[in-house]
Design a protein around this motif. Structure first.
Motif, PDB file in Angstrom:
ATOM      1  N   LEU A  28       0.812  -1.222   0.000  1.00 45.13           N
ATOM      2  CA  LEU A  28       0.000   0.000   0.000  1.00 45.13           C
ATOM      3  C   LEU A  28       0.844   1.270   0.000  1.00 45.13           C
ATOM      4  O   LEU A  28       0.320   2.365   0.170  1.00 45.13           O
ATOM      5  N   ALA A  29       2.131   1.111  -0.194  1.00 45.24           N
ATOM      6  CA  ALA A  29       3.029   2.269  -0.212  1.00 45.24           C
ATOM      7  C   ALA A  29       2.674   3.196  -1.370  1.00 45.24           C
ATOM      8  O   ALA A  29       2.136   2.779  -2.386  1.00 45.24           O
ATOM      9  N   THR A  30       2.995   4.458  -1.184  1.00 46.46           N
ATOM     10  CA  THR A  30       2.776   5.447  -2.227  1.00 46.46           C
ATOM     11  C   THR A  30       4.119   5.853  -2.815  1.00 46.46           C
ATOM     12  O   THR A  30       5.176   5.493  -2.296  1.00 46.46           O
ATOM     13  N   GLN A  31       4.065   6.602  -3.875  1.00 41.05           N
ATOM     14  CA  GLN A  31       5.281   7.100  -4.520  1.00 41.05           C
ATOM     15  C   GLN A  31       6.145   7.877  -3.531  1.00 41.05           C
ATOM     16  O   GLN A  31       7.359   7.783  -3.535  1.00 41.05           O
ATOM     17  N   ASP A  32       5.489   8.636  -2.642  1.00 37.99           N
ATOM     18  CA  ASP A  32       6.206   9.462  -1.670  1.00 37.99           C
ATOM     19  C   ASP A  32       6.651   8.685  -0.436  1.00 37.99           C
ATOM     20  O   ASP A  32       7.555   9.105   0.266  1.00 37.99           O
ATOM     21  N   LYS A  33       5.992   7.563  -0.155  1.00 37.65           N
ATOM     22  CA  LYS A  33       6.256   6.836   1.083  1.00 37.65           C
ATOM     23  C   LYS A  33       6.410   5.344   0.776  1.00 37.65           C
ATOM     24  O   LYS A  33       5.559   4.530   1.119  1.00 37.65           O
ATOM     25  N   THR A  34       7.532   4.977   0.147  1.00 40.49           N
ATOM     26  CA  THR A  34       7.751   3.582  -0.266  1.00 40.49           C
ATOM     27  C   THR A  34       8.183   2.692   0.884  1.00 40.49           C
ATOM     28  O   THR A  34       8.165   1.477   0.757  1.00 40.49           O
ATOM     29  N   ASN A  35       8.562   3.270   2.021  1.00 41.07           N
ATOM     30  CA  ASN A  35       9.008   2.492   3.170  1.00 41.07           C
ATOM     31  C   ASN A  35       7.857   2.196   4.140  1.00 41.07           C
ATOM     32  O   ASN A  35       8.072   1.823   5.274  1.00 41.07           O
ATOM     33  N   ASN A  36       6.625   2.383   3.683  1.00 43.54           N
ATOM     34  CA  ASN A  36       5.463   2.152   4.520  1.00 43.54           C
ATOM     35  C   ASN A  36       5.100   0.661   4.513  1.00 43.54           C
ATOM     36  O   ASN A  36       4.191   0.231   3.830  1.00 43.54           O
ATOM     37  N   PHE A  37       5.849  -0.134   5.293  1.00 41.70           N
ATOM     38  CA  PHE A  37       5.593  -1.565   5.399  1.00 41.70           C
ATOM     39  C   PHE A  37       4.606  -1.818   6.525  1.00 41.70           C
ATOM     40  O   PHE A  37       4.649  -1.155   7.560  1.00 41.70           O
ATOM     41  N   ASP A  38       3.728  -2.790   6.329  1.00 44.82           N
ATOM     42  CA  ASP A  38       2.802  -3.248   7.347  1.00 44.82           C
ATOM     43  C   ASP A  38       2.915  -4.755   7.455  1.00 44.82           C
ATOM     44  O   ASP A  38       3.524  -5.415   6.607  1.00 44.82           O
ATOM     45  N   ILE A  39       2.276  -5.320   8.461  1.00 43.31           N
ATOM     46  CA  ILE A  39       2.281  -6.760   8.677  1.00 43.31           C
ATOM     47  C   ILE A  39       0.922  -7.318   8.289  1.00 43.31           C
ATOM     48  O   ILE A  39      -0.122  -6.761   8.661  1.00 43.31           O
ATOM     49  N   TYR A  40       0.961  -8.417   7.541  1.00 37.99           N
ATOM     50  CA  TYR A  40      -0.230  -9.081   7.023  1.00 37.99           C
ATOM     51  C   TYR A  40      -0.259 -10.526   7.480  1.00 37.99           C
ATOM     52  O   TYR A  40       0.768 -11.095   7.853  1.00 37.99           O
ATOM     53  N   THR A  41      -1.441 -11.117   7.386  1.00 39.57           N
ATOM     54  CA  THR A  41      -1.591 -12.541   7.674  1.00 39.57           C
ATOM     55  C   THR A  41      -2.459 -13.191   6.602  1.00 39.57           C
ATOM     56  O   THR A  41      -3.309 -12.528   5.989  1.00 39.57           O
ATOM     57  N   SER A  42      -2.219 -14.468   6.381  1.00 45.40           N
ATOM     58  CA  SER A  42      -2.996 -15.237   5.419  1.00 45.40           C
ATOM     59  C   SER A  42      -3.173 -16.653   5.949  1.00 45.40           C
ATOM     60  O   SER A  42      -2.199 -17.328   6.281  1.00 45.40           O
ATOM     61  N   VAL A  43      -4.418 -17.088   6.036  1.00 49.32           N
ATOM     62  CA  VAL A  43      -4.746 -18.423   6.517  1.00 49.32           C
ATOM     63  C   VAL A  43      -4.547 -19.429   5.381  1.00 49.32           C
ATOM     64  O   VAL A  43      -4.897 -19.153   4.231  1.00 49.32           O
ATOM     65  N   TYR A  44      -3.978 -20.589   5.713  1.00 46.25           N
ATOM     66  CA  TYR A  44      -3.825 -21.673   4.736  1.00 46.25           C
ATOM     67  C   TYR A  44      -5.042 -22.580   4.854  1.00 46.25           C
ATOM     68  O   TYR A  44      -5.300 -23.171   5.898  1.00 46.25           O
ATOM     69  N   LYS A  45      -5.826 -22.645   3.781  1.00 47.36           N
ATOM     70  CA  LYS A  45      -7.074 -23.410   3.799  1.00 47.36           C
ATOM     71  C   LYS A  45      -7.314 -24.038   2.434  1.00 47.36           C
ATOM     72  O   LYS A  45      -7.078 -23.386   1.402  1.00 47.36           O
ATOM     73  N   ASP A  46      -7.761 -25.280   2.430  1.00 54.07           N
ATOM     74  CA  ASP A  46      -8.067 -25.993   1.192  1.00 54.07           C
ATOM     75  C   ASP A  46      -6.904 -25.987   0.213  1.00 54.07           C
ATOM     76  O   ASP A  46      -7.082 -25.814  -0.998  1.00 54.07           O
ATOM     77  N   GLY A  47      -5.681 -26.133   0.748  1.00 50.99           N
ATOM     78  CA  GLY A  47      -4.504 -26.251  -0.100  1.00 50.99           C
ATOM     79  C   GLY A  47      -3.962 -24.957  -0.666  1.00 50.99           C
ATOM     80  O   GLY A  47      -3.097 -24.985  -1.538  1.00 50.99           O
ATOM     81  N   GLN A  48      -4.468 -23.823  -0.194  1.00 52.92           N
ATOM     82  CA  GLN A  48      -3.922 -22.547  -0.678  1.00 52.92           C
ATOM     83  C   GLN A  48      -4.049 -21.462   0.376  1.00 52.92           C
ATOM     84  O   GLN A  48      -4.875 -21.547   1.274  1.00 52.92           O
ATOM     85  N   PHE A  49      -3.219 -20.446   0.219  1.00 52.36           N
ATOM     86  CA  PHE A  49      -3.293 -19.299   1.113  1.00 52.36           C
ATOM     87  C   PHE A  49      -4.450 -18.406   0.677  1.00 52.36           C
ATOM     88  O   PHE A  49      -4.620 -18.119  -0.504  1.00 52.36           O
ATOM     89  N   GLN A  50      -5.225 -17.985   1.657  1.00 55.91           N
ATOM     90  CA  GLN A  50      -6.370 -17.117   1.398  1.00 55.91           C
ATOM     91  C   GLN A  50      -5.899 -15.673   1.231  1.00 55.91           C
ATOM     92  O   GLN A  50      -4.756 -15.348   1.506  1.00 55.91           O
ATOM     93  N   THR A  51      -6.806 -14.809   0.795  1.00 59.76           N
ATOM     94  CA  THR A  51      -6.475 -13.394   0.630  1.00 59.76           C
ATOM     95  C   THR A  51      -5.916 -12.846   1.940  1.00 59.76           C
ATOM     96  O   THR A  51      -6.502 -13.045   3.002  1.00 59.76           O
ATOM     97  N   SER A  52      -4.782 -12.184   1.837  1.00 61.79           N
ATOM     98  CA  SER A  52      -4.128 -11.677   3.042  1.00 61.79           C
ATOM     99  C   SER A  52      -4.894 -10.499   3.625  1.00 61.79           C
ATOM    100  O   SER A  52      -5.593  -9.768   2.922  1.00 61.79           O
ATOM    101  N   VAL A  53      -4.723 -10.344   4.938  1.00 61.50           N
ATOM    102  CA  VAL A  53      -5.402  -9.297   5.678  1.00 61.50           C
ATOM    103  C   VAL A  53      -4.352  -8.526   6.473  1.00 61.50           C
ATOM    104  O   VAL A  53      -3.489  -9.117   7.116  1.00 61.50           O
TER     105      VAL A  53
END
Length: 157
Positions: A28-53
């Protein structure tokens, strides 16, 4: 795949016992703020990772949050942040889940933080040692230090 990866950066992955993934991204970083890292999670279900949150604002702020380590039982996570009010240039923070499964407000891991830059936390599989980096060097302490942060939070949850 696309449930995790973006056109930006995804890195420093940590997994729980049940396969849930935690990772850092500046998707979600912008051109002006490329160092804007966040932490996400993704559940593994039915053999694949779900959409991260994206984790809640008890973890993520408008500043850099990355280098996440999640406990195998998902009871706590430790990560690096560059938010204001820290001890140093980059500090480690810790958060615990309450009985409802919500991440509690993060606490500065002041037992290890210095005026330097602490990052890349990791607890050994046997739960005995807590490793982290500081200014390019690797340090370790007894993982019992985590309990010094756990108990006060549990009492107020």
């Amino acid at each position: 795949g696309e449930n995790i990866n973006s056109v930006r950066n995804e890195y420093y992955i940590s997994f729980t016992e049940n396969g849930t993934m935690y990772y850092s991204s500046n998707k979600l970083a912008t051109q002006d703020k490329t160092n804007n890292f966040d932490i996400y999670t993704s559940v593994y279900k039915d053999g694949q990772f779900q959409t991260s949150v994206s984790l809640s604002d008890s973890i993520n702020t408008g500043y850099y949050e990355a280098d996440v380590f999640v406990a195998p039982d998902e009871s706590y996570l430790i990560y690096c942040s560059e938010r204001p009010g820290g001890v140093g240039q980059g500090d480690l923070f810790i958060s615990f889940k309450n009985q409802q499964g919500e991440w509690q407000a993060s606490k500065n891991f002041s037992a290890v933080n210095t005026a330097g830059y602490e990052f890349c936390p990791f607890v050994t599989a046997d739960g005995k040692y807590f490793f982290f980096s500081r200014d390019g060097d690797i340090y370790w302490v007894s993982a019992e230090v985590i309990d010094d942060y756990r108990w006060p939070l549990c009492k107020s949850s």
